[in-house]
Motif scaffolding. Structure first.
Motif, short mmCIF file in Angstrom:
data_model
loop_
_atom_site.label_atom_id
_atom_site.label_comp_id
_atom_site.label_asym_id
_atom_site.label_seq_id
_atom_site.Cartn_x
_atom_site.Cartn_y
_atom_site.Cartn_z
N SER A 1 0.84 -1.20 0.00
CA SER A 1 0.00 0.00 0.00
C SER A 1 0.87 1.26 0.00
CB SER A 1 -0.96 0.00 1.18
OG SER A 1 -0.24 0.01 2.39
N PHE A 2 2.00 1.23 0.69
CA PHE A 2 2.92 2.36 0.68
C PHE A 2 3.50 2.58 -0.72
CE2 PHE A 2 7.34 3.82 0.93
CZ PHE A 2 7.14 5.07 1.48
N LEU A 3 3.93 1.51 -1.38
CA LEU A 3 4.51 1.64 -2.71
C LEU A 3 3.50 2.17 -3.73
CD1 LEU A 3 6.73 -1.56 -2.91
CD2 LEU A 3 7.47 0.81 -2.62
N VAL A 4 2.27 1.71 -3.65
CA VAL A 4 1.23 2.18 -4.58
C VAL A 4 0.94 3.66 -4.32
CG1 VAL A 4 -1.22 1.94 -5.15
CG2 VAL A 4 0.22 -0.08 -4.94
N THR A 5 0.88 4.07 -3.07
CA THR A 5 0.64 5.48 -2.74
C THR A 5 1.80 6.35 -3.23
OG1 THR A 5 -0.59 4.79 -0.80
CG2 THR A 5 0.14 7.08 -0.87
N MET A 6 3.02 5.90 -3.04
CA MET A 6 4.19 6.65 -3.49
C MET A 6 4.20 6.77 -5.01
SD MET A 6 6.81 8.34 -2.64
CE MET A 6 7.15 7.94 -0.98
N LEU A 7 3.88 5.71 -5.71
CA LEU A 7 3.82 5.74 -7.17
C LEU A 7 2.74 6.70 -7.65
CD1 LEU A 7 4.88 4.53 -9.81
CD2 LEU A 7 3.12 2.78 -9.62
N ALA A 8 1.58 6.68 -7.01
CA ALA A 8 0.51 7.61 -7.38
C ALA A 8 0.93 9.06 -7.15
CB ALA A 8 -0.75 7.29 -6.59
#
Length: 149
Positions: A126-133
């Motif tokens: 979830s952290f990686l997806v938020t950072m990518l967004a």
């Protein structure tokens, strides 16, 4: 009047638990009863007169029960209790005494490490997806500003 047939509690437990086990076995469906009868009819090795488990198996079962109880308590509660016990210099964790379990602080420390790793792995995606967004949104604003600016 108290039952005083057995002076040794382990001896009494060995003799008194099987009648209850046998009585409850007949409540099971027919297929499970047949399988249960087959498993109890297997020959025992020589010298295993008592029905107690080896110490290493009992220790492993206690460890599993302690880990399950720690999970029910929750990471933050166990961590705060662990820190308090560590400050007080206690050797056992008494946060589970209501369940009749007294794990060592080493076992609790190991559980806290494993639980922290599990939580980090769970949150990582979830952290990686938020950072990518966030990065994609930033690039979109820069591109829009370059086209309009």
């Amino acid at each position: 009047m108290l039952e005083t047939r057995f002076t040794n509690t382990a001896h009494a437990r060995r003799h008194l638990r099987w009648p209850l086990h046998n009585a409850l076995r007949w409540l099971a469906p027919e297929k499970e009863r047949v399988l249960s009868l087959r498993s109890t009819a297997s020959p025992q090795p020589f010298g295993s007169g008592d029905d107690t488990l080896p110490a290493i198996v009992t220790k492993a079962q206690d460890d599993v029960r302690c880990r399950q109880a720690l999970a029910r308590l929750g990471y933050s509660k166990v961590r705060s209790d662990y820190a308090r016990h560590k400050r007080e210099g206690k050797g056992t964790f008494v946060g589970l005494d209501h369940e009749g379990l007294w794990p060592t602080l080493d076992l609790v420390r190991d559980w806290l490490k494993e639980e922290r790793k599990r939580i980090v792995v769970q949150v990582r995606w979830s952290f990686l997806v938020t950072m990518l967004a966030t990065i994609v949104t930033g690039l979109a604003f820069v591109a829009a500003f370059a086209l309009l600016g």
